[in-house]
Design an enzyme around this catalytic site. Structure first.
Site, PDB file in Angstrom:
ATOM      1  N   CYS A   1      13.599  -7.140  -5.578  1.00 36.10           N
ATOM      2  CA  CYS A   1      12.661  -6.925  -4.470  1.00 36.10           C
ATOM      3  C   CYS A   1      13.153  -5.801  -3.572  1.00 36.10           C
ATOM      4  O   CYS A   1      14.344  -5.717  -3.238  1.00 36.10           O
ATOM      5  CB  CYS A   1      12.512  -8.215  -3.668  1.00 36.10           C
ATOM      6  SG  CYS A   1      11.474  -8.049  -2.203  1.00 36.10           S
TER       7      CYS A   1
ATOM      8  N   PHE B   1       3.381   6.032  24.922  1.00 32.80           N
ATOM      9  CA  PHE B   1       3.232   5.352  23.636  1.00 32.80           C
ATOM     10  C   PHE B   1       3.238   3.839  23.874  1.00 32.80           C
ATOM     11  O   PHE B   1       3.983   3.091  23.251  1.00 32.80           O
ATOM     12  CB  PHE B   1       4.333   5.748  22.651  1.00 32.80           C
ATOM     13  CG  PHE B   1       4.495   7.225  22.435  1.00 32.80           C
ATOM     14  CD1 PHE B   1       3.720   7.897  21.500  1.00 32.80           C
ATOM     15  CD2 PHE B   1       5.413   7.952  23.173  1.00 32.80           C
ATOM     16  CE1 PHE B   1       3.875   9.263  21.294  1.00 32.80           C
ATOM     17  CE2 PHE B   1       5.572   9.324  22.971  1.00 32.80           C
ATOM     18  CZ  PHE B   1       4.797   9.980  22.034  1.00 32.80           C
TER      19      PHE B   1
ATOM     20  N   CYS C   1      12.641   4.315  16.827  1.00 28.38           N
ATOM     21  CA  CYS C   1      12.727   3.728  15.488  1.00 28.38           C
ATOM     22  C   CYS C   1      13.286   4.731  14.484  1.00 28.38           C
ATOM     23  O   CYS C   1      13.306   4.458  13.287  1.00 28.38           O
ATOM     24  CB  CYS C   1      11.375   3.197  15.030  1.00 28.38           C
ATOM     25  SG  CYS C   1      10.015   4.354  15.153  1.00 28.38           S
TER      26      CYS C   1
END
Length: 452
Positions: free
Chosen positions: A88, A314, A409
């Site tokens: 996975c 944002f 991020c």
């Protein structure tokens, strides 16, 4: 004459002591050692380990490789908890001790800062949350595989061409109560049976899972309309697992609940006495406990006072804005997505908060020409997507707040923007650190404080 297709080399197993991790969490075997002509980036290995590995693909100037056997394990190696780990693609570092994962992410952030000539005066302790059952949003693939006699449901495999055949998931989160509260991962095998029972099993390629504090929603991508019998099965499944089902026949604007009048999920921020509503396809931070800790740290770093005016760039659906408005006189949120602005306004109204306002603006289009509403501001929060906020920080003199917090991020774009703020606008990088939003992956989320 057409160009001849290059043949993939016939690789054979090799042995090496591996070096540091790359950005994707793969251990690097240097070129030149033992006659190796090309660098290899090996999935499933840790720094300092002696391994046997096999190259499996070309990636520009380096080769991708996978671990065949660990001959001498590193002290940080642990047994992966998930039976599907290694196939996975949802996790990449489950074989690494969680403390070592965080140290790797912190080192990545500091290296990115150094590459842009900046260094934080203070390294913040890493923000951490749960290691398991943390992921409240997930996009799962679904594929009818006649050879297996079932519908395969899961994340993409490491080989992105295929969907991993999962029976459970150790990182999937669910609501605090209900049939799936004790083991949200078993939803995957239940979904396999459900989709397999539908007349449109081969035409339902994707399921989005979204969890609120009290609710769980599934968005099924349906390429053909479900039959009446299909709809009955979906309703029965929703009742059995106490969840909501949405259907998406085309784009995001076509997403609609199976049962009308129940479109929003909710999550709370108890420290700030607010609750936010969101649609199952809205962007929300993926790790709810870490999100609460992140908001608390942002408020702490901003050092808000009761008369402060705050600009939240944002702002999304108001994840930070509502919490900031509990501590400041006024908050102005700016967001490019009209639907999220509408959701932010609704969240403010639902919480009876009148000291917030929200504007829709494309923060990447001519930011230097913006006239910031209601300025000047005492504090600014930036929470951009991965591409960062280069246009905003280039023209930061139009904002000029003495204290700025940047939630990122991407450590690479944070470092780039930090260099601009420090070299061109007189800020100091007062503090920075990582947030382990995505345990068992190499993804680095971070936070930085700028002062002047």
């Amino acid at each position: 004459m057409g160009r001849r297709r290059r043949r993939k080399p016939k690789w054979v197993p090799e042995r090496a002591i591996v070096g540091e991790l790359d950005r994707r969490g793969r251990a690097v075997v240097a070129a030149g050692e033992d006659g190796r002509p090309r660098e290899a980036h090996v999935d499933g290995a840790l720094p300092g380990e002696s391994i046997e590995y096999l190259r499996c693909d070309r990636e520009g100037p380096v080769d991708a490789a996978r671990t065949l056997e660990v001959l001498e394990p590193a002290p940080d190696r642990v047994a992966a908890r998930c039976p599907h780990y290694g196939v996975c693609g949802g996790c990449s570092l489950m074989h690494m001790d969680p403390d070592a994962q965080v140290a790797f992410k912190q080192a990545t952030l500091l290296a990115d800062f150094a590459s842009h000539g900046v260094e934080p005066e203070r390294v913040l302790p890493a923000l951490r949350g749960p290691t398991w059952r943390y992921r409240r949003r997930a996009r799962l693939g679904a594929k009818l595989v006649p050879g297996k006699g079932k519908v395969v449901v899961g994340f993409r495999e490491k080989d992105r061409r295929f969907i991993a055949d999962l029976s459970t998931c150790e990182i999937l989160a669910g609501p605090a109560q209900g049939p799936l509260a004790d083991d949200p991962g078993r939803l995957i095998s239940a979904l396999s049976e459900l989709i397999g029972s539908l007349s449109i099993a081969a035409r339902t390629p994707q399921i989005e899972v979204s969890a609120g504090d009290r609710e769980l929603a599934l968005v099924l991508r349906v390429l053909d309309p479900p039959s009446a019998e299909d709809l009955d099965r979906l309703r029965a499944f929703a009742a059995q697992y106490e969840l909501r089902i949405f259907l998406q026949p085309k784009g995001l604007d076509t997403v609609a609940p199976l049962e009308t009048g129940r479109e929003l999920l909710h999550y709370g921020l108890p420290d700030f006495e607010v609750e936010l509503g969101f649609r199952p396809t809205d962007f929300v931070q993926i790790n709810a406990p870490l999100n609460r800790a992140m908001i608390a740290r942002v408020v702490e770093l901003l050092e808000l006072e009761a008369d402060h005016r705050v600009l939240d760039l944002f702002c999304g659906l108001g994840n930070f804005s509502l919490a900031l408005a509990r501590r400041a006189a006024q908050v102005v949120g700016v967001e490019g997505d009209a639907a999220l602005v509408e959701r932010a306004q609704a969240n403010a109204a639902a919480n009876a908060m009148t000291n917030l306002s929200f504007e829709q603006r494309d923060l990447y289009k001519e930011p230097g020409a913006f006239e910031w509403p209601g300025g000047p501001f005492d504090r600014v929060l930036l929470d951009p997507p991965r591409s960062g906020a280069a246009g905003i920080v280039e023209h930061f003199e139009a904002i000029a707040a003495p204290r700025v917090v940047y939630v990122a991020c991407s450590p690479e774009t944070l470092a780039r923007d930090a260099a601009t703020l420090c070299s061109r606008h007189g800020y100091r990088l007062a503090a920075a650190g990582v947030m382990d939003m995505f345990p068992h992956t190499a993804h680095v989320e971070s936070i930085a404080l700028f002062e002047r």
